[in-house]
Design a protein around this motif. Structure first.
Motif, PDB file in Angstrom:
ATOM      1  N   ILE A   1       0.847  -1.200   0.000  1.00 45.63           N
ATOM      2  CA  ILE A   1       0.000   0.000   0.000  1.00 45.63           C
ATOM      3  C   ILE A   1       0.877   1.243   0.000  1.00 45.63           C
ATOM      4  O   ILE A   1       1.842   1.332   0.757  1.00 45.63           O
ATOM      5  N   LYS A   2       0.540   2.209  -0.834  1.00 50.49           N
ATOM      6  CA  LYS A   2       1.305   3.450  -0.918  1.00 50.49           C
ATOM      7  C   LYS A   2       1.047   4.326   0.313  1.00 50.49           C
ATOM      8  O   LYS A   2      -0.049   4.308   0.879  1.00 50.49           O
ATOM      9  N   PRO A   3       2.037   5.116   0.732  1.00 49.59           N
ATOM     10  CA  PRO A   3       1.858   5.973   1.908  1.00 49.59           C
ATOM     11  C   PRO A   3       0.746   6.998   1.748  1.00 49.59           C
ATOM     12  O   PRO A   3       0.137   7.419   2.733  1.00 49.59           O
ATOM     13  N   SER A   4       0.458   7.403   0.514  1.00 46.62           N
ATOM     14  CA  SER A   4      -0.594   8.391   0.276  1.00 46.62           C
ATOM     15  C   SER A   4      -1.961   7.892   0.726  1.00 46.62           C
ATOM     16  O   SER A   4      -2.862   8.689   0.996  1.00 46.62           O
TER      17      SER A   4
ATOM     18  N   ILE B   1     -10.997   7.972   0.097  1.00 44.35           N
ATOM     19  CA  ILE B   1     -10.838   9.274  -0.546  1.00 44.35           C
ATOM     20  C   ILE B   1      -9.371   9.578  -0.838  1.00 44.35           C
ATOM     21  O   ILE B   1      -9.043  10.320  -1.757  1.00 44.35           O
ATOM     22  N   ALA B   2      -8.472   8.982  -0.063  1.00 40.72           N
ATOM     23  CA  ALA B   2      -7.037   9.258  -0.201  1.00 40.72           C
ATOM     24  C   ALA B   2      -6.530   8.805  -1.572  1.00 40.72           C
ATOM     25  O   ALA B   2      -7.008   7.806  -2.121  1.00 40.72           O
ATOM     26  N   PRO B   3      -5.565   9.530  -2.145  1.00 34.45           N
ATOM     27  CA  PRO B   3      -5.020   9.138  -3.451  1.00 34.45           C
ATOM     28  C   PRO B   3      -4.329   7.789  -3.400  1.00 34.45           C
ATOM     29  O   PRO B   3      -3.705   7.435  -2.393  1.00 34.45           O
ATOM     30  N   ASP B   4      -4.436   7.023  -4.483  1.00 36.04           N
ATOM     31  CA  ASP B   4      -3.845   5.688  -4.534  1.00 36.04           C
ATOM     32  C   ASP B   4      -2.318   5.722  -4.537  1.00 36.04           C
ATOM     33  O   ASP B   4      -1.671   4.763  -4.108  1.00 36.04           O
ATOM     34  N   ALA B   5      -1.749   6.812  -5.031  1.00 37.40           N
ATOM     35  CA  ALA B   5      -0.288   6.953  -5.099  1.00 37.40           C
ATOM     36  C   ALA B   5       0.079   8.392  -4.753  1.00 37.40           C
ATOM     37  O   ALA B   5      -0.753   9.303  -4.893  1.00 37.40           O
TER      38      ALA B   5
ATOM     39  N   TYR C   1       5.219  12.961   4.280  1.00 39.34           N
ATOM     40  CA  TYR C   1       5.157  11.504   4.410  1.00 39.34           C
ATOM     41  C   TYR C   1       4.244  10.884   3.358  1.00 39.34           C
ATOM     42  O   TYR C   1       4.535   9.829   2.795  1.00 39.34           O
ATOM     43  N   GLY C   2       3.093  11.542   3.115  1.00 43.35           N
ATOM     44  CA  GLY C   2       2.104  10.956   2.212  1.00 43.35           C
ATOM     45  C   GLY C   2       2.258  11.351   0.761  1.00 43.35           C
ATOM     46  O   GLY C   2       1.611  10.766  -0.113  1.00 43.35           O
TER      47      GLY C   2
END
Length: 429
Positions: free
Chosen positions: A131-134, A204-208, A395-396
């Motif tokens: 999983i990406k940090p974003s 809602i958070a971006p996938d990358a 970080y994200g």
């Protein structure tokens, strides 16, 4: 043209710069700081002082401590353990880390410190699950901000005394804040926030990452395995630092002193080499914080907050004492203002206004004061809001547009839940 007008124009251009993506956030932030200085909205001596701000130094030290902890197998083991317990479920993993972050936020009155403690482990868990940090950093960071000092433990135990101090200084002591009153007012939002950030915010958070993160830039670096005593030192220093931050006032140390001591110990014990420690400092993020603090200080210093506050009294008198309408006014305006000013300064502006408003009609100001506190602690939309936000963005891998996108729904939830519940439990009349 007044300095207040000039400051507001520079602020508007800064927000446009953040959203445009034409330049890095740090570049836009420092450009706005220099514009404020050259136009006289910010004294040069104040501008240079932000480079030595305690938040900046504290975050720098925490980054080095976190980098040292990241080198230990223990960090990876904890992350892998939580990942196994989650059994591949992103929501279960997030629930575990959100609960840890929220609990720490009750003892440490600094979301940026709490985020710095929990983020390295969450990063490792996310990486192990692909999983990406974003996808995970905004939910964790915003949860620690929104729920900070809700329970009457640790730093939260002083909130009632602080609010009573405002009442005493104004001389309106017909109503006083009980030690559990802030918890009664804010506990529903804490519960809803934990559920939202664990189960819905990741959707809602971006996938990358939208922009490159400091973490991803160093990810490919292969480092030698630590010796046994260095492994132990890295673990002890990290958790010792976290424990010391919880009891900083008892120890008689400032937060920045604790994180810098921890950073030095990581180097002295060989957990990090000096070059590695230096490389772990996210200079772009630190410079972003410097510029954001400068903008916040300029907005406060030029009287932007007072100008807004003076107009609220007019609005309040027009609504005829309705608790919910007045509560909405006293939430939404401090909430918006605290996205561009430090929350402490915003509270200093609005607590006296709330007390004066209630005193004029013989009303109970306790609900309004708790509401203002809730609004001012919901600072998660822009880098100017609190030092934790640039840390989260770095970080994200978020830009300003992605922060606004993730903030919209939770902002509405914070407003509806806080106003609806607090004004019901603590009505003005």
């Amino acid at each position: 043209m007044s300095q207040l007008t000039i400051c507001l124009i520079i602020f508007a251009l800064t927000v446009v710069g953040y959203c445009s993506g034409a330049y890095s956030l740090a570049t836009v932030s420092l450009t706005s700081m220099m514009a404020l200085t050259l136009t006289g909205c910010l004294e040069a001596k104040d501008a240079i002082a932000y480079f030595a701000n305690t938040n900046v130094i504290m975050i720098a030290g925490m980054c080095v401590v976190a980098a040292g902890f990241n080198r230990t197998r223990f960090c990876t083991s904890i992350a892998d353990g939580i990942s196994r317990m989650a059994n591949g479920s992103l929501n279960k993993m997030m629930l575990g880390y959100i609960v840890i972050g929220v609990l720490l936020s009750q003892f440490i009155q600094s979301p940026v410190v709490v985020f710095g403690i929990v983020a390295p482990m969450l990063m490792a868990s996310a990486e192990s699950m692909g999983i990406k940090p974003s996808k995970v950093m905004f939910p964790l960071g915003a949860a620690t901000i929104v729920t900070c000092c809700t329970l009457p433990v640790g730093a939260g135990a002083t909130i009632a005394a602080e609010l009573n101090g405002y009442l005493e200084s104004y001389g309106y002591m017909d109503f006083m804040v009980g030690i559990t009153d802030p918890m009664k007012g804010r506990l529903p939002l804490l519960i809803i926030a934990v559920i939202y950030f664990a189960f819905f915010a990741t959707k809602i958070a971006p996938d990358a990452p939208v922009v490159e993160t400091s973490y991803s830039a160093k990810k490919a670096t292969v480092k030698a395995e630590l010796k046994p005593y260095q492994e132990i030192a890295g673990i002890v220093i990290f958790f010792g630092d976290a424990l010391a931050l919880m009891f900083a006032s008892t120890l008689g140390l400032a937060n920045w002193e604790i994180t810098v001591i921890g950073a030095l110990l990581m180097v002295l014990f060989g957990v990090l080499q000096p070059k590695e420690a230096t490389a772990s400092l996210p200079m772009s993020m630190l410079l972003l914080i410097v510029g954001a603090l400068a903008m916040s200080g300029a907005l406060s210093g030029t009287g932007a907050g007072d100008a807004i506050g003076s107009r609220i009294a007019v609005l309040v008198s027009a609504v005829g004492g309705n608790s919910y309408i007045i509560g909405f006014i006293f939430f939404i305006i401090p909430f918006l203002l605290t996205q561009v000013m430090q929350n402490r300064g915003t509270m200093l502006i609005f607590h006296p206004i709330a007390i004066a408003t209630c005193a004029s009609i013989g009303g109970n100001p306790v609900g309004l004061m708790i509401l203002i506190q809730a609004a001012c602690l919901s600072a998660f939309m822009t880098p100017m809001a609190t030092a934790a936000v640039p840390y989260i963005m770095d970080y994200g891998g978020y830009d300003q547009a992605s922060m606004f996108k993730q903030s919209g729904l939770i902002a509405v939830i914070c407003c509806v839940v806080s106003v609806g519940w607090i004004m019901t439990v603590f009505p003005i009349l």
